[in-house]
Write a protein that holds these residues in place. Structure first.
Motif, mmCIF file in Angstrom:
data_model
loop_
_atom_site.group_PDB
_atom_site.id
_atom_site.type_symbol
_atom_site.label_atom_id
_atom_site.label_comp_id
_atom_site.label_asym_id
_atom_site.label_seq_id
_atom_site.Cartn_x
_atom_site.Cartn_y
_atom_site.Cartn_z
ATOM 1 N N LYS A 1 5.433 12.086 -0.057
ATOM 2 C CA LYS A 1 4.234 11.761 0.727
ATOM 3 C C LYS A 1 2.966 12.193 -0.007
ATOM 4 O O LYS A 1 1.932 11.521 0.085
ATOM 5 N N THR A 2 3.053 13.286 -0.757
ATOM 6 C CA THR A 2 1.897 13.734 -1.542
ATOM 7 C C THR A 2 1.585 12.730 -2.650
ATOM 8 O O THR A 2 0.428 12.340 -2.856
ATOM 9 N N ILE A 3 2.616 12.293 -3.366
ATOM 10 C CA ILE A 3 2.431 11.314 -4.448
ATOM 11 C C ILE A 3 1.928 9.987 -3.886
ATOM 12 O O ILE A 3 1.020 9.353 -4.438
ATOM 13 N N GLY A 4 2.506 9.550 -2.782
ATOM 14 C CA GLY A 4 2.144 8.251 -2.213
ATOM 15 C C GLY A 4 0.828 8.235 -1.468
ATOM 16 O O GLY A 4 0.193 7.178 -1.348
ATOM 17 N N GLY A 5 0.369 9.403 -0.974
ATOM 18 C CA GLY A 5 -0.813 9.405 -0.125
ATOM 19 C C GLY A 5 -2.018 10.156 -0.632
ATOM 20 O O GLY A 5 -3.125 9.977 -0.102
ATOM 21 N N ASP A 6 -1.843 11.006 -1.671
ATOM 22 C CA ASP A 6 -2.948 11.877 -2.084
ATOM 23 C C ASP A 6 -3.632 11.471 -3.393
ATOM 24 O O ASP A 6 -4.553 12.152 -3.838
ATOM 25 N N ILE A 7 -3.178 10.405 -4.024
ATOM 26 C CA ILE A 7 -3.787 9.998 -5.297
ATOM 27 C C ILE A 7 -4.783 8.861 -5.103
ATOM 28 O O ILE A 7 -5.849 8.837 -5.728
ATOM 29 N N VAL A 8 -4.454 7.928 -4.218
ATOM 30 C CA VAL A 8 -5.258 6.716 -4.058
ATOM 31 C C VAL A 8 -5.773 6.601 -2.627
ATOM 32 O O VAL A 8 -5.064 6.924 -1.663
ATOM 33 N N VAL A 9 -7.007 6.134 -2.485
ATOM 34 C CA VAL A 9 -7.597 5.831 -1.181
ATOM 35 C C VAL A 9 -7.654 4.318 -1.012
ATOM 36 O O VAL A 9 -8.137 3.610 -1.898
ATOM 37 N N GLY A 10 -7.170 3.816 0.107
ATOM 38 C CA GLY A 10 -7.215 2.380 0.339
ATOM 39 C C GLY A 10 -5.910 1.702 -0.037
ATOM 40 O O GLY A 10 -5.040 2.289 -0.675
ATOM 41 N N PRO A 11 -5.754 0.433 0.354
ATOM 42 C CA PRO A 11 -4.535 -0.327 0.041
ATOM 43 C C PRO A 11 -4.451 -0.626 -1.451
ATOM 44 O O PRO A 11 -5.337 -1.264 -2.015
ATOM 45 N N ILE A 12 -3.410 -0.177 -2.080
ATOM 46 C CA ILE A 12 -3.247 -0.349 -3.523
ATOM 47 C C ILE A 12 -2.427 -1.607 -3.798
ATOM 48 O O ILE A 12 -1.464 -1.898 -3.080
ATOM 49 N N SER A 13 -2.787 -2.349 -4.821
ATOM 50 C CA SER A 13 -2.075 -3.594 -5.135
ATOM 51 C C SER A 13 -0.820 -3.304 -5.945
ATOM 52 O O SER A 13 -0.716 -2.285 -6.639
ATOM 53 N N GLN A 14 0.126 -4.226 -5.871
ATOM 54 C CA GLN A 14 1.372 -4.068 -6.622
ATOM 55 C C GLN A 14 1.137 -4.049 -8.143
ATOM 56 O O GLN A 14 1.783 -3.273 -8.845
ATOM 57 N N PRO A 15 0.219 -4.886 -8.693
ATOM 58 C CA PRO A 15 -0.027 -4.812 -10.137
ATOM 59 C C PRO A 15 -0.471 -3.425 -10.614
ATOM 60 O O PRO A 15 -0.109 -2.996 -11.715
ATOM 61 N N ILE A 16 -1.249 -2.717 -9.791
ATOM 62 C CA ILE A 16 -1.664 -1.359 -10.166
ATOM 63 C C ILE A 16 -0.445 -0.439 -10.244
ATOM 64 O O ILE A 16 -0.301 0.353 -11.188
ATOM 65 N N ILE A 17 0.425 -0.538 -9.258
ATOM 66 C CA ILE A 17 1.625 0.315 -9.248
ATOM 67 C C ILE A 17 2.521 -0.029 -10.434
ATOM 68 O O ILE A 17 3.061 0.864 -11.105
ATOM 69 N N ILE A 18 2.691 -1.323 -10.710
ATOM 70 C CA ILE A 18 3.510 -1.758 -11.847
ATOM 71 C C ILE A 18 2.940 -1.209 -13.151
ATOM 72 O O ILE A 18 3.671 -0.684 -14.005
ATOM 73 N N ALA A 19 1.621 -1.317 -13.313
ATOM 74 C CA ALA A 19 0.970 -0.820 -14.525
ATOM 75 C C ALA A 19 1.130 0.694 -14.660
ATOM 76 O O ALA A 19 1.389 1.212 -15.747
ATOM 77 N N SER A 20 0.982 1.413 -13.550
ATOM 78 C CA SER A 20 1.103 2.870 -13.559
ATOM 79 C C SER A 20 2.496 3.306 -14.000
ATOM 80 O O SER A 20 2.651 4.197 -14.846
ATOM 81 N N LEU A 21 3.504 2.673 -13.431
ATOM 82 C CA LEU A 21 4.890 3.005 -13.778
ATOM 83 C C LEU A 21 5.202 2.655 -15.228
ATOM 84 O O LEU A 21 5.862 3.427 -15.935
ATOM 85 N N THR A 22 4.711 1.510 -15.664
ATOM 86 C CA THR A 22 4.979 1.082 -17.042
ATOM 87 C C THR A 22 4.369 2.051 -18.046
ATOM 88 O O THR A 22 5.012 2.439 -19.035
ATOM 89 N N GLY A 23 3.128 2.471 -17.806
ATOM 90 C CA GLY A 23 2.482 3.435 -18.690
ATOM 91 C C GLY A 23 3.241 4.755 -18.744
ATOM 92 O O GLY A 23 3.424 5.340 -19.811
#
Length: 331
Positions: A65-87
């Motif tokens: 819940k900390t990782i999923g809720g405390d880094i980003v404010v607002g609805p995050i798009s799937q491309p951002i998550i994909i890019a984050s994981l890939t990096g």
């Protein structure tokens, strides 16, 4: 049957791949000390770590819940998550290839920061308070591990100062198996939740879930991915952590693992993501310094610290570049 967008499926696959890589990348955290002192054979140590990583991953979802809720404010798009994981995945593979212990937690946080900053989407931004809390936990935990490891090791020296070193090490070689098991369990309890948090974030953002609660199937998938990754083993990093920082004896390995497992599991109970790599390495440095400052190979330690410092900015750049690539592919 749930109608899940293909991009969410890509996020899930990448998150499980990240978890798998985290497993073999960080196997050294749980077993390096016990393997280096020959308290347990490498094959038995890896299987033990894999099983306990699995069960550790099921104990809590606070870190997720900390990782999923405390880094980003607002609805995050799937491309951002994909890019984050890939990096983050690219960085983990690079550091694993050269045998340099680095933080999967730092890599994931850095990747998300880079992806969000480059996206510059309306209504989406970084939660600087949340990131600050996470960074403080990531930075302070290895220092805590180093200081407490130093203190506990000095207490051990006082208790056993008149005992035969060979007899003491013989006893602690057996006890190391217990602390290695505790270390593996605590590693699973903290690290597997990071992928759980990312997958749940993607499900919430995609409208599959209405609130941020980690589904049981996500827990099981992440626990399994980490356990399978752990079973592969990360031998180059095991050699670095187990022997290149400080020449460990069984009593040193016992103290380092005991201290690390307590520190990491405490962070899990406080819902704080920490770097198991940093905590274990810090503990080993503290234990080594208690014996003799010069006993620690500070040159190797310096290289590791440099990797720790560089991880977030490097993965932020990778996350940003991966976002540009992902958006170009899916436009």
């Amino acid at each position: 049957m749930l109608d899940i967008h293909p991009l969410i499926i890509i996020v899930i696959v990448l998150a499980l791949a990240f978890d798998f890589i985290n497993g073999f990348h960080d196997t050294a955290n749980a077993i390096a000390t016990s393997v280096s002192t020959r308290a347990i054979s490498p094959s038995h140590a890896i299987m033990m770590a894999a099983v306990l990583n699995f069960f550790g991953a099921l104990v809590s979802t606070g870190v997720a819940k900390t990782i999923g809720g405390d880094i980003v404010v607002g609805p995050i798009s799937q491309p951002i998550i994909i890019a984050s994981l890939t990096g983050a995945i690219i960085w983990n593979l690079l550091t694993w290839k050269i045998g340099l212990p680095s933080s999967s937690s730092h890599a994931l946080v850095g990747g998300m920061i880079g992806g969000v900053l480059i996206a510059d989407m309306e209504g989406v931004g970084l939660n600087y308070m949340g990131i600050g809390k996470i960074v403080i936990a990531l930075v302070s935990s290895p220092l805590v591990g180093m200081i407490i490891g130093f203190l506990i090791m000095n207490i051990m020296f006082m208790i056993f100062k008149n005992a035969s070193p060979s007899k003491v090490n013989h006893r602690f070689k057996k006890m190391q198996i217990v602390t290695a098991a505790a270390m593996a369990f605590s590693h699973g309890s903290n690290d597997a939740q990071k992928s759980m948090g990312i997958i749940t974030l993607a499900l919430v953002s995609g409208g599959v879930l209405q609130e941020f609660e980690v589904p049981l199937v996500v827990k099981l998938l992440c626990a399994t991915a980490m356990a399978v990754g752990t079973s592969v083993g990360g031998w180059s990093i095991i050699k670095t952590v187990g022997g290149k920082i400080f020449k460990l004896e069984p009593i040193n390995g016992f103290v380092a693992d005991l201290n690390s497992s307590i520190t990491i599991f405490t962070a899990t109970l406080l819902h704080l993501p920490v770097s198991t790599t940093h905590v274990v390495s810090g503990s080993i440095m503290g234990v080594g310094a208690a014996k003799r400052i010069r006993a620690v190979r500070w040159g190797v330690a310096q290289q590791m610290v440099m990797a720790w410092v560089l991880t977030i900015p490097c993965t932020a750049v990778m996350g940003a570049l991966c976002y540009l690539l992902v958006t170009a592919l899916f436009e």
